[in-house]
Design a protein around this motif. Sequence first.
Motif, PDB file in Angstrom:
ATOM      1  N   ALA A 123       3.552  14.048  10.927  1.00 11.62           N
ATOM      2  CA  ALA A 123       2.521  12.633  11.098  1.00 11.62           C
ATOM      3  C   ALA A 123       2.535  12.332  12.411  1.00 11.62           C
ATOM      4  CB  ALA A 123       2.112  12.352  10.335  1.00 11.62           C
ATOM      5  N   LEU A 124       0.564  11.973  12.861  1.00 11.16           N
ATOM      6  CA  LEU A 124       0.598  10.606  14.053  1.00 11.16           C
ATOM      7  C   LEU A 124       0.546  10.032  13.776  1.00 11.16           C
ATOM      8  CD1 LEU A 124      -2.212  13.312  15.350  1.00 11.16           C
ATOM      9  CD2 LEU A 124      -0.388  13.208  16.145  1.00 11.16           C
ATOM     10  N   HIS A 264      -0.633   9.298   5.777  1.00 13.10           N
ATOM     11  CA  HIS A 264      -1.661   8.154   6.009  1.00 13.10           C
ATOM     12  C   HIS A 264      -2.411   7.700   4.349  1.00 13.10           C
ATOM     13  CE1 HIS A 264      -2.212   9.062  10.294  1.00 13.10           C
ATOM     14  NE2 HIS A 264      -0.962   8.808  10.391  1.00 13.10           N
ATOM     15  N   LEU A 265      -2.777   8.007   3.731  1.00  9.61           N
ATOM     16  CA  LEU A 265      -3.402   7.778   2.368  1.00  9.61           C
ATOM     17  C   LEU A 265      -2.600   7.729   1.643  1.00  9.61           C
ATOM     18  CD1 LEU A 265      -6.286  10.471   1.514  1.00  9.61           C
ATOM     19  CD2 LEU A 265      -6.673   7.912   1.788  1.00  9.61           C
ATOM     20  N   ALA A 268      -0.889   4.093   1.962  1.00  8.01           N
ATOM     21  CA  ALA A 268      -1.586   3.137   1.946  1.00  8.01           C
ATOM     22  C   ALA A 268      -1.683   3.338   0.015  1.00  8.01           C
ATOM     23  CB  ALA A 268      -3.031   3.585   2.304  1.00  8.01           C
ATOM     24  N   GLY A 269      -0.922   3.728  -0.986  1.00  9.04           N
ATOM     25  CA  GLY A 269      -0.689   3.641  -1.917  1.00  9.04           C
ATOM     26  C   GLY A 269      -1.509   4.608  -2.811  1.00  9.04           C
ATOM     27  N   GLY A 270      -2.332   5.396  -2.037  1.00  8.97           N
ATOM     28  CA  GLY A 270      -2.796   6.700  -2.132  1.00  8.97           C
ATOM     29  C   GLY A 270      -2.543   7.166  -3.658  1.00  8.97           C
ATOM     30  N   TYR A 290       4.900  18.231   1.475  1.00  9.63           N
ATOM     31  CA  TYR A 290       4.217  18.716   2.116  1.00  9.63           C
ATOM     32  C   TYR A 290       3.811  17.229   2.960  1.00  9.63           C
ATOM     33  CZ  TYR A 290      -0.301  19.775   4.729  1.00  9.63           C
ATOM     34  OH  TYR A 290      -1.594  19.722   6.127  1.00  9.63           O
ATOM     35  N   THR A 291       3.202  15.548   2.259  1.00 12.62           N
ATOM     36  CA  THR A 291       3.204  14.851   2.747  1.00 12.62           C
ATOM     37  C   THR A 291       4.449  14.254   3.333  1.00 12.62           C
ATOM     38  OG1 THR A 291       3.235  14.017   0.513  1.00 12.62           O
ATOM     39  CG2 THR A 291       1.444  13.998   1.336  1.00 12.62           C
ATOM     40  N   SER A 292       5.714  14.792   3.041  1.00 13.73           N
ATOM     41  CA  SER A 292       6.835  14.558   3.656  1.00 13.73           C
ATOM     42  C   SER A 292       7.472  12.579   3.943  1.00 13.73           C
ATOM     43  CB  SER A 292       6.792  15.387   4.876  1.00 13.73           C
ATOM     44  OG  SER A 292       8.025  15.181   6.026  1.00 13.73           O
TER      45      SER A 292
END
Length: 309
Positions: A123-124, A264-265, A268-270, A290-292
Amino acid sequence: MTLAINPALREALSDWLERLGALDAASAHTLRAYSTDVSDFLVFLATHLGGAPGPGALASITQADMRAFLAHERARGVSARTLARRLSAVKSFARWLAERDGLDLTVILSARAPRYRRSLPRALSPDAARAVVEQIGQTSRADWIGARDVAVAVLLYGCGLRISEALGLTGADLPLQDSLRIRGKGGKERIVPLLPAARQAVERYVELAPWPIADDRAAPIFRGARGGPLNPRLVARAMEQVRHGLGLPASATPHALRHSFATHLLAAGGDLRAIQKLLGHASLSTTQVYTSVDTARLMEIYQKAHPRA
């Protein structure tokens, strides 16, 4: 290649692919890949067994035969990841054939693919992602092309779309509303909220484009320089130019913007299940990998999504 396949199996393969296309809405690309994967397996069996087996003969396949197939694929340079995909296609076909013809194809269905380490784009950072979106259109030779590249980037990072999903939008999606109905992998539909910034970016591109996109309900929204459907390689090229200008690593690809959206979601606590739906993942485990994100943070979010009774 088809000459080495038993006619009954060749017909069965054709019927299976037709079913996938008609009932499961598999894409043409997926159907071609499945056809190649299963055909190669059946051709191997014909060579390995000294003759093309028919449907019934597949029930006599042994574990040694399956190990020989896997070894053959690895010996010709097929990666573990690709081999796992190919074996998955073979199993899908075998499962359908077993149900249709009442065959016991347990040996094929129980074959284990080699383990592989799933590689994911990094992720960037939030600042880098915003910089990409802001600057990706600045090097374009025409204002409308710059606006187009910005709109695509905003859809990837702001809505978490796959590149194929963004480029698959058509004039039927105009005028834009507060959400998009996206047809993802396997023809599965999902509703994705459309951020005001994304709607504005797409509307600006449509306004600048030299074609009456809004009037063509069947044509893609995003076009190439000659008016045809936008090639995803052009998006990758625009991304490459902007990452060089920003000093970002080679991992900063269009897909990395979608990856950044999810990461990023989560940071941020998504909610994990909400993100799963936004991404269009069939299972929660896919979203986890995927989100790693780090294990501790992932478990915290998972426990919130699945409180103990």
